[in-house]
Design a protein around this motif. Sequence first.
Motif, short mmCIF file in Angstrom:
data_model
loop_
_atom_site.label_atom_id
_atom_site.label_comp_id
_atom_site.label_asym_id
_atom_site.label_seq_id
_atom_site.Cartn_x
_atom_site.Cartn_y
_atom_site.Cartn_z
N UNK A 21 0.79 -1.00 0.23
CA UNK A 21 0.15 -0.26 -0.01
C UNK A 21 0.96 1.14 -0.13
N UNK A 22 0.60 1.99 -0.89
CA UNK A 22 1.44 3.40 -1.04
C UNK A 22 2.90 3.19 -1.23
N UNK A 23 3.51 2.03 -1.64
CA UNK A 23 4.72 1.42 -1.92
C UNK A 23 5.73 1.48 -0.59
N UNK A 24 5.06 1.40 0.58
CA UNK A 24 5.56 1.45 1.98
C UNK A 24 5.24 0.33 2.73
N UNK A 25 3.58 0.27 2.67
CA UNK A 25 3.17 -0.70 3.77
C UNK A 25 2.88 -1.98 3.24
N UNK A 26 3.38 -3.16 3.84
CA UNK A 26 3.29 -4.69 3.29
C UNK A 26 2.11 -4.90 3.82
N UNK A 27 1.24 -5.55 2.91
CA UNK A 27 -0.04 -6.01 3.52
C UNK A 27 0.11 -7.32 4.00
N UNK A 28 -0.47 -7.61 5.24
CA UNK A 28 -0.32 -8.85 5.95
C UNK A 28 -1.68 -9.57 6.18
N UNK A 29 -2.93 -8.84 6.19
CA UNK A 29 -3.92 -9.25 6.43
C UNK A 29 -5.15 -8.54 5.63
N UNK A 30 -6.44 -8.68 5.61
CA UNK A 30 -7.32 -7.77 5.24
C UNK A 30 -7.37 -6.45 5.57
N UNK A 31 -6.88 -6.18 6.90
CA UNK A 31 -7.14 -4.93 7.42
C UNK A 31 -5.60 -4.69 8.29
#
Length: 638
Positions: A63-73
Motif C-alpha cells: 500500500x502506497x509503496x511502503x506498507x506491506x499487506x499482511x491481512x485484510x486490514x
Amino acid sequence: MSQPQSQGVSGPLSLATLYCPTCNRENLEAFAHCHACQTPLPKRYLRVIWPDDRAPLEPGSYLAGRFLVRGPDLVLDTQPGDPPPYTDSHLALIEPYLKLFAWRLHIPQVFGLLTQPEPVLLLELGPWGKVDITADLPILQLPQTLTGLTSAVPLRQAWTKAGLFRQLNWLWQLGQLWPVLTQAGVSATLFEPEYLRVEGAILRLVQLTLNPSSETAPELGQLLQAWSEWFPVQAVATQARWTTLRENLPQAADLASTYFQTQIQAWITEVAEDYTFTFDLATQTDKGPRRKRNEDNCYPPSETFLVAESEVLTLVCDGVGGHAGGDVASGLGIQAFTAALPELRHTLISGGDIQTTLETVIHRANDLIAVQNDAEERQDRQRMGTTLVAALAQQAQLYLAHVGDSRAYWITRYGCYQVTLDDDVASREVRLGLSPYRVALNHPYAGSLIQALGVAPSAHLRPTISPLIVDEDSLLLLCSDGLSDLDRVEQYWPTLLLPLLTDANSPTDLRQACQALVELANSRNGHDNVTVALIRFRVQPPEHTPPEPNYVQIFYPSPEELGSDVLLLEENFEPEQILPDSLPPAPENLRLSWLRVAVMVLVITMLAVGGWAWYQGYWLFSPHQSDPSSPPTTNSGY
C-alpha cells in the motif's frame, strides 16, 4: 501506485525488508536490531480503515509503496523511520481519535492518512494480533517478526473463561469509557462485539464507530442489555445482582453512568476482599554521566526496597531542566506529599474521595514551590518547577497522579503500556484535534511543557488523576524523562522487566531491575538525570479459585533464541540471501540523492534555529484551564 516487488527474501517465510530508522540500511524483518548500527527495529503493524466501497489489497502487496499487506486490514510499515503519510483535508474523519488521545490505553491512535483518492486511515497502537494476519502466511512461524503485534483476544472468547473479578474489571472499564465515548459521539463502538478485545485485564477497542445521529444516540441501559446477551454471567447469585443493577439504572444519562460506575466499584471492592495483595517497591536515582547535579527526587528515597501489604505510595519528581533550583523544587514536591501521608491514609481507610484528596495535595505542593519562587523574587524562566508522577495503591485500587512529562508505565505479561500523557505542546495539539501525535511532534515546541508544579498559580494547574483496577501480577514503572526519552522503555521492557513477571526462577529482583534501567538510561540516553520507582503487584486469589486463562501469543525471544532463528533462516535459504550485504537494494525513493542531501542540510539548519528559539523561550506555560482538550481531573484516561 508504486509497489516494490523485490523487497525482502523470497521463499517459504516471505520475509520483508525493513529500513533502519537511524541509518536507513536494509534489514531482514527477522532482525531485532539493525545489523549496521544496532538500533532496535520497530515492527510497526497498522490497521487500515478502508473506504466502504474499496476491497482490501491482497497479502504480500504494498500500500502506497511502503506498507506491506499482511491481512485484510493489517499492514506492516517497512520504512519506520520515515514520517507518516498525512493530509489535513479529512480532519473530521480522525477527530474522535484525536479528542480521545488521553484514553489510548483502550483506543488506537491515528498514525497517518492516505488519499487515493478516497481517504484511507492508518491506526497504530491497537489490539492487533495473529488473528489479523492471513492464516496461511508462513511468516507466523517466526516469533521475532511478530513482536509488533499483541496477544489480544476477542472479549467474547475471553469472557466465559474469566473469573468474576476479571469480568467486573472489564465492566468497570466499560463504565469509565461510556461517558467519554458518548461525549465524542462514538459510543456505538461498544455495541460492536467484533471491535471489543482484551489483553489480560485491559479492555481495548479495535476502532471507533460514529453514532448514527445525535437524536438516536444509544443509551447505557441499551448497552447493558446487549452485553447481558453477549457476555452472560453464570452464577445464580451473580446473575441476580447483575439483573438488579440493570433494573435500578436511572433514566437520566448522567445519573445512569455515575450509578453504574459506583455499583461496579462497590462490587469489585467486595470481591477483592477475598484476595491477597502484596506490593514490592524499589527506587533509584542517578545524576547521569553529563549533569553536574541531580535535580530529580523520589519517594521513598533512592535505593529503597520494601514490601507492603496494605497500601503503598511512591513518587518521582524531575526538577525542570533549565530552571535554577530544579533540585529544590523537586524536593519540595516530595516534601508536600510525605507531609500528607496521614491524610492520604485516612482517606483510603475511611473510603473517602481519594482522587479529590490527591488533587488537593498536588495543589498544596504547587503552592509550596510557588511561595518559594515569590520569596526569592524569581520571575519567568527563573522560576523553579518540577514534574510529578505518583502512584498510590491499596488492595486492588491504584491511583496515578501526574503533572508534566515524567511517566508511568504499566507492564503485564501481555505488554507495556504508557498510562500517563505528557503535559507538552505535542499532546495538546492532538487533544485539540489539530493533528495526529506523530505529526504534532514536528511542532517547533513539541516537547515544551505546558504545566509543571510551582511555575503558575494553582488556579491554572490541571493535574491528571487516573484510577486503575489491578487484578493480576503486574509491574508499575514511574520514571523521569532521562529514561523514557527516545522510547527506551518501549524498546527494552521485554528483556529488563518482563522476566520479573514470567520467570519465577529469575535471579533478578526489583533492585537489580532498577539498576539495569538506570544503566540503560545512562548508556543509551545519558543527557539527563534519571529516576525510577518500580512496584511489583502480587495478586493471590482465594483458595480453590482457578487462575485466569493465559492468552499470551506474542513472545519476545532471548538473544540466544534470536540467534537460533537466524540459523534456522540460514538452513532454509541460500547464505547470500541472509547476509546483510546481500540484502536487496532500497527502492529508488529511499536512496540517498542530491535531494535528500538538500533536505538534510535544511533540517540541520532548522534544528539550529529551533535550538536558539528553545533557549529563548523553552517554557510555554499557558492557562491550562482554558484548554478544552484537557481530560477531566477524575476519570481522565490512563
